[in-house]
Design an enzyme around this catalytic site. Sequence first.
Site, short mmCIF file in Angstrom:
data_model
loop_
_atom_site.label_atom_id
_atom_site.label_comp_id
_atom_site.label_asym_id
_atom_site.label_seq_id
_atom_site.Cartn_x
_atom_site.Cartn_y
_atom_site.Cartn_z
N HIS A 68 0.84 -1.20 0.00
CA HIS A 68 0.00 0.00 0.00
C HIS A 68 0.87 1.24 0.00
O HIS A 68 1.90 1.29 0.65
CB HIS A 68 -0.88 0.04 1.26
CG HIS A 68 -1.97 -0.96 1.25
ND1 HIS A 68 -3.21 -0.70 0.75
CD2 HIS A 68 -1.99 -2.24 1.67
CE1 HIS A 68 -3.96 -1.78 0.86
NE2 HIS A 68 -3.24 -2.73 1.42
N TYR A 196 -9.38 4.62 8.17
CA TYR A 196 -9.71 4.93 9.57
C TYR A 196 -10.84 5.96 9.57
O TYR A 196 -10.80 6.93 8.79
CB TYR A 196 -8.51 5.55 10.27
CG TYR A 196 -7.31 4.62 10.43
CD1 TYR A 196 -7.14 3.89 11.59
CD2 TYR A 196 -6.36 4.50 9.41
CE1 TYR A 196 -6.04 3.05 11.75
CE2 TYR A 196 -5.27 3.65 9.57
CZ TYR A 196 -5.11 2.93 10.74
OH TYR A 196 -4.03 2.10 10.90
N PRO A 288 -4.03 -0.78 19.26
CA PRO A 288 -3.84 -1.22 17.87
C PRO A 288 -3.89 -0.11 16.82
O PRO A 288 -3.52 -0.35 15.67
CB PRO A 288 -4.98 -2.21 17.64
CG PRO A 288 -6.01 -1.86 18.66
CD PRO A 288 -5.27 -1.32 19.85
N LYS A 292 1.18 -1.04 15.42
CA LYS A 292 2.62 -1.04 15.71
C LYS A 292 3.12 -2.26 16.48
O LYS A 292 4.33 -2.51 16.53
CB LYS A 292 2.98 0.21 16.53
CG LYS A 292 2.82 1.51 15.75
CD LYS A 292 3.78 1.53 14.58
CE LYS A 292 3.68 2.78 13.75
NZ LYS A 292 4.27 2.60 12.43
N TYR A 380 3.92 6.49 10.60
CA TYR A 380 3.09 5.34 10.22
C TYR A 380 3.99 4.29 9.56
O TYR A 380 3.84 3.09 9.80
CB TYR A 380 1.97 5.78 9.27
CG TYR A 380 0.85 4.77 9.18
CD1 TYR A 380 -0.14 4.72 10.16
CD2 TYR A 380 0.79 3.85 8.13
CE1 TYR A 380 -1.16 3.78 10.09
CE2 TYR A 380 -0.23 2.91 8.06
CZ TYR A 380 -1.20 2.88 9.05
OH TYR A 380 -2.22 1.95 8.99
C1 PHB Z 1 -5.56 -4.79 10.96
O1 PHB Z 1 -5.53 -5.02 9.75
O2 PHB Z 1 -5.89 -5.68 11.77
C2 PHB Z 1 -5.20 -3.44 11.44
C3 PHB Z 1 -4.84 -2.46 10.53
C4 PHB Z 1 -4.51 -1.19 10.97
C5 PHB Z 1 -4.53 -0.93 12.32
C6 PHB Z 1 -4.86 -1.90 13.24
C7 PHB Z 1 -5.20 -3.18 12.80
O3 PHB Z 1 -4.23 0.31 12.76
#
Ligand code: PHB
Length: 389
Positions: A68, A196, A288, A292, A380
Amino acid sequence: MAIIGGGPAGMLLSEILHRAGIESVVLEQRSRAYVLSRIRAGVLEPGTVEVLRQNGLGERMDREGHAHDGMRIVWAGRASFFIDVKKHVGKRFMAYGQTNIQEDLFAAADRRKAVVLDEAEDVRPVDVASDKPHVTFRHRGASMRLDCDFIAGCDGFHGVSRRAIPPAVLREYEKVYPFGWLGILSETPPLPEIVYANHPRGFALASMRSPTLSRYYIQVPLEDNTGNWPDERFWTELKARYPRELADAIVTGPSIEKSIAPLRSYVAEPMRHGRLFLAGDAAHIVPPTGAKGLNLAVSDVFYLSRALEAFYGRGSSALLDGYSDMALRRVWNSVRISWWLTNLLHRFPGMSEFDQRAQEFELQYVSSSHHAEAALAEQYAGMPFEEAA
Ligand code: PHB
Ligand code: APR
């Protein structure tokens, strides 16, 4: 080396050390099937991708993982914005599940006939501050003792290793958040990007595991339970937190896994005591948001394996002595960005109008400032690993 814990940190450490000619025994308290059944995050920083490739673990990841360029933030009532990691950092990150990495690690361990003792009970690190540490445990009913040069505590947040550091030495930093994430896995095609969402109804996240496997999360109260969330209700709530065009693009279907996880930030310092070295969740936990956790486990293991190679190869203990400080610099960076993203994207119970307004204008700033976008993109993607001094 004795390695306590056969999660990603312990298994990766064992693999890298083996490639450097350093033998280890992994002691894991659960069965392999149990370890493989845990569903966790799946976003790999470019540094993590490199470490896996360099250690012969990149083949399936490169075949099945999805690269990505960045991730998107949507925010109720406003235009969405894309955080372009590729543009600002020059690297892409990878969507590839931790469960797959764990499978790849076990497969590599089987190929080299590694000693991985699962269902090891009552594992205890002993005399860690001496020159001759050892580990005691029970395996298939027999009491065992493993003498070793060093012990790696890779046994996660609830493990025993951290507790071998005397309370007078150990400093703990902790923050518990007043909500959890309800996550589901479904055999449906995901949205093309990681998205998000900050919405008055709460945070939401759209992620993926493969072209046919989606991972979604929504913020829920801590005291909630999955029994309250039949699939129908989950999908309705998820879609309500996304703008119309994205909600319409989400493909729903039966969930194949559903769980609620609390959010916590935690750091234990130092990460070394005598001949015991902590790595991964044994030393730190992040919420989460930002994914990280696994990436930090990999950077700890990278630093620790490099330090052990210097010790066995050149007789130098300088990197072992510097391990805790070096690892913690990277840990705190990720702890800080995970905390910041959590604050930016969630609706906190009891948030004042002032808090809401400040959050709104912070989002506004990140979406409109090239510098703010670059700072988020850099973090990130993960800070680069430090050179060996
Ligand atoms: C996930 O794909 O489980 C995932 C992706 C991004 C995050 C947290 C979990 O910030
Ligand atoms: N004895 C032996 N093994 C133990 C003990 C013990 N007393 N306690 C825990 N373990 C094992 C657990 O069963 C688990 O398999 O240690 C392992 C730790 O693995 P993880 O919890 O996955 O931690 P780590 O390897 O550091 O990986 C970090 O996992 O939790 C996620 O978000 C986190 O993605 C990150 C990654």
